[in-house]
Motif scaffolding. Structure first.
Motif, PDB file in Angstrom:
ATOM      1  N   ARG A  12       0.671  -1.020  -0.163  1.00  0.00           N
ATOM      2  CA  ARG A  12       0.085   0.133   0.017  1.00  0.00           C
ATOM      3  C   ARG A  12       0.789   1.154   0.000  1.00  0.00           C
ATOM      4  N   THR A  13       1.797   1.421   0.909  1.00  0.00           N
ATOM      5  CA  THR A  13       2.620   2.530   1.240  1.00  0.00           C
ATOM      6  C   THR A  13       3.226   2.945  -0.238  1.00  0.00           C
TER       7      THR A  13
ATOM      8  N   ARG B 157      11.681   3.712   2.885  1.00  0.00           N
ATOM      9  CA  ARG B 157      11.228   2.725   4.104  1.00  0.00           C
ATOM     10  C   ARG B 157      12.407   1.857   4.173  1.00  0.00           C
TER      11      ARG B 157
ATOM     12  N   HIS C  91       5.964   6.024  11.109  1.00  0.00           N
ATOM     13  CA  HIS C  91       5.192   5.912   9.981  1.00  0.00           C
ATOM     14  C   HIS C  91       4.351   7.064   9.927  1.00  0.00           C
TER      15      HIS C  91
ATOM     16  N   GLN D 245       1.335   7.309   7.249  1.00  0.00           N
ATOM     17  CA  GLN D 245       0.154   6.354   7.812  1.00  0.00           C
ATOM     18  C   GLN D 245      -0.708   7.012   8.823  1.00  0.00           C
TER      19      GLN D 245
ATOM     20  N   ARG E 150       4.846   0.475  14.232  1.00  0.00           N
ATOM     21  CA  ARG E 150       5.212   1.884  13.879  1.00  0.00           C
ATOM     22  C   ARG E 150       4.203   2.789  13.785  1.00  0.00           C
ATOM     23  N   THR E 151       2.970   1.963  13.403  1.00  0.00           N
ATOM     24  CA  THR E 151       1.747   2.894  13.136  1.00  0.00           C
ATOM     25  C   THR E 151       1.114   3.232  14.611  1.00  0.00           C
TER      26      THR E 151
ATOM     27  N   ARG F 130      -1.360  -5.748  13.094  1.00  0.00           N
ATOM     28  CA  ARG F 130      -0.689  -7.221  12.938  1.00  0.00           C
ATOM     29  C   ARG F 130       0.382  -7.224  13.843  1.00  0.00           C
TER      30      ARG F 130
ATOM     31  N   GLN G  14       3.861  -7.925  14.326  1.00  0.00           N
ATOM     32  CA  GLN G  14       5.038  -7.668  13.617  1.00  0.00           C
ATOM     33  C   GLN G  14       6.171  -8.854  13.748  1.00  0.00           C
TER      34      GLN G  14
ATOM     35  N   PRO H 186      -4.090  -0.685   9.470  1.00  0.00           N
ATOM     36  CA  PRO H 186      -3.339  -0.063   8.613  1.00  0.00           C
ATOM     37  C   PRO H 186      -3.157  -1.279   7.569  1.00  0.00           C
ATOM     38  N   LEU H 187      -3.330  -2.316   7.699  1.00  0.00           N
ATOM     39  CA  LEU H 187      -3.065  -3.480   6.518  1.00  0.00           C
ATOM     40  C   LEU H 187      -1.622  -3.826   6.561  1.00  0.00           C
ATOM     41  N   PRO H 188      -1.240  -4.735   6.102  1.00  0.00           N
ATOM     42  CA  PRO H 188      -2.081  -6.149   5.815  1.00  0.00           C
ATOM     43  C   PRO H 188      -2.022  -6.585   7.198  1.00  0.00           C
TER      44      PRO H 188
HETATM   45  C1  NCD Z   1       1.956  -0.834   8.185  1.00  0.00           C
HETATM   46  C2  NCD Z   1       3.546  -0.853   8.250  1.00  0.00           C
HETATM   47  O1  NCD Z   1       4.315  -1.035   7.334  1.00  0.00           O
HETATM   48  O2  NCD Z   1       3.783  -0.410   9.389  1.00  0.00           O
HETATM   49  N1  NCD Z   1       1.732  -1.249   6.731  1.00  0.00           N
HETATM   50  C3  NCD Z   1       1.331   0.010   6.152  1.00  0.00           C
HETATM   51  O3  NCD Z   1       2.278   0.641   5.862  1.00  0.00           O
HETATM   52  N2  NCD Z   1      -0.027  -0.032   5.709  1.00  0.00           N
HETATM   53  C4  NCD Z   1       1.692  -2.145   9.082  1.00  0.00           C
HETATM   54  C5  NCD Z   1       2.272  -3.476   8.950  1.00  0.00           C
HETATM   55  O4  NCD Z   1       3.263  -3.786   8.229  1.00  0.00           O
HETATM   56  O5  NCD Z   1       1.685  -3.996  10.068  1.00  0.00           O
END
Ligand code: NCD
Length: 308
Positions: free
Chosen positions: A58-59, A109, A137, A140, A170-171, A230, A232, A268-270
């Motif tokens: 996504r990002t 990233r 992040h 996000q 990080r979200t 999720r 990590q 934030p997915l996944p």
């Molecule tokens: C998040 C990330 O990369 O921190 N995903 C994202 O950017 N949408 C969340 C995650 O990976 O769990």
């Protein structure tokens, strides 16, 4: 900060509420313009470089789509495994090299906390931190508050449960930081003790009313928003700890419909196992909209950094 032109974006703490409000307004107008015209021409002759040294869907895509829809060009660094990093090139040299081609913005990233700030020192182009390990992040967080605003038409006064891996995620940190710029926020950090929010985050959000809880059921009725994250897996030092904790939480339809009030569900997915697909058709499920909102608010951010 009153204008982000030419600025690096390293931490969500950089955004003041006026910045967030202005970017939300800009995202709403860009959404209309893009829906009407498809591709705009604000960023004509500008180049955005995406450097993703950790996995992303996504990002990376939403930054790339945002730039293309603004009429700009995108150059992607490619997979770390396919780049000279795999031959032993240092992070610093890789960043100096990318910057040497004169992109107008670099979106980065990578896995080392603090290395986004380091890249910003090395590069003349503005650097946007798209995730530096477990640290932050910030964009996000922008799309998260944008989504909250779109659903509730306010950010002040919200009660949010941030659930899951608050230690390695990080979200949760960036979202807490951005929310700390608003009024009367209540955050419930929902996690087992081992995955609770890092102390440094709590130090930086002084003044925000928060509570740590171990089960979502305990606070569900209180919440406007439930933000699920999720575990990590890639950041666990001990894989057996991951195995032990991975069953900790699962948000599913059966659990949610027990409550008189179901909050807006964000992620934030996944997602892996913490959020079941049977939640997807509840009207409160907003995570796919949330991902889409990311493109518009990132377009607004790019436009402002470019000063176009
Ligand atoms: C998040 C990330 O990369 O921190 N995903 C994202 O950017 N949408 C969340 C995650 O990976 O769990």
């Amino acid at each position: 900060m009153s204008n982000l032109r030419g600025r690096d974006i390293i931490s969500a703490l950089q955004f003041e509420r006026e910045d967030v409000e202005r970017l939300i307004d800009a995202a709403e107008s860009l959404r209309k313009e893009i829906e009407e015209k498809g591709i705009l021409d604000y960023a004509r002759n500008k180049i955005l470089a995406t450097v993703f040294l950790e996995p992303s869907t996504r990002t990376r895509l939403s930054f790339q789509f945002a730039m293309v829809k603004l009429g700009g060009q995108v150059i992607d660094f490619g997979l770390a495994e396919a780049a000279s990093i795999a031959k032993g090139e240092s992070f610093e040299d890789s960043m100096r090299m990318v910057d040497g081609y004169d992109p107008d913005i670099i979106v980065l990233r990578q896995k080392v906390p603090g290395n986004a700030a380091k890249a910003a020192e090395i590069c003349k182009a503005p650097v946007i931190n798209a995730g530096d390990g477990w640290n932050e992040h910030p964009t996000q967080a922008l799309l998260d508050v944008y989504t909250i605003w779109r659903e509730l038409r306010r950010i002040d006064g919200i009660r949010i449960g941030i659930m899951g891996d608050l230690k390695y995620g990080r979200t949760p940190s960036s979202l807490s930081y951005i929310l700390s710029k608003f009024k009367d926020i209540k955050i419930y950090y929902i996690a087992p003790e081992q995955l609770q929010i890092r102390p440094e985050v709590l130090e930086k959000i002084r003044g925000v009313d928060y509570e740590k809880v171990d089960r979502p059921e305990k606070v569900m009725e209180e919440l406007d928003v439930l933000y699920v994250t999720r575990l990590q897996k890639e950041r666990f030092e001990d894989p057996s700890e991951y195995e032990r904790l991975k069953g900790s939480y699962n948000i599913n339809r059966e659990l949610l419909v027990k409550f008189k009030h179901i909050p807006i569900i964000m992620h934030p997915l996944p997602r892996v196992f913490e959020l079941s697909t049977d939640v997807d058709d509840l009207p409160q499920a907003k995570y796919f909209e949330q991902a889409k909102n990311g493109m518009y608010i990132r377009a607004a951010l790019i436009k402002e950094i470019l000063g176009v």
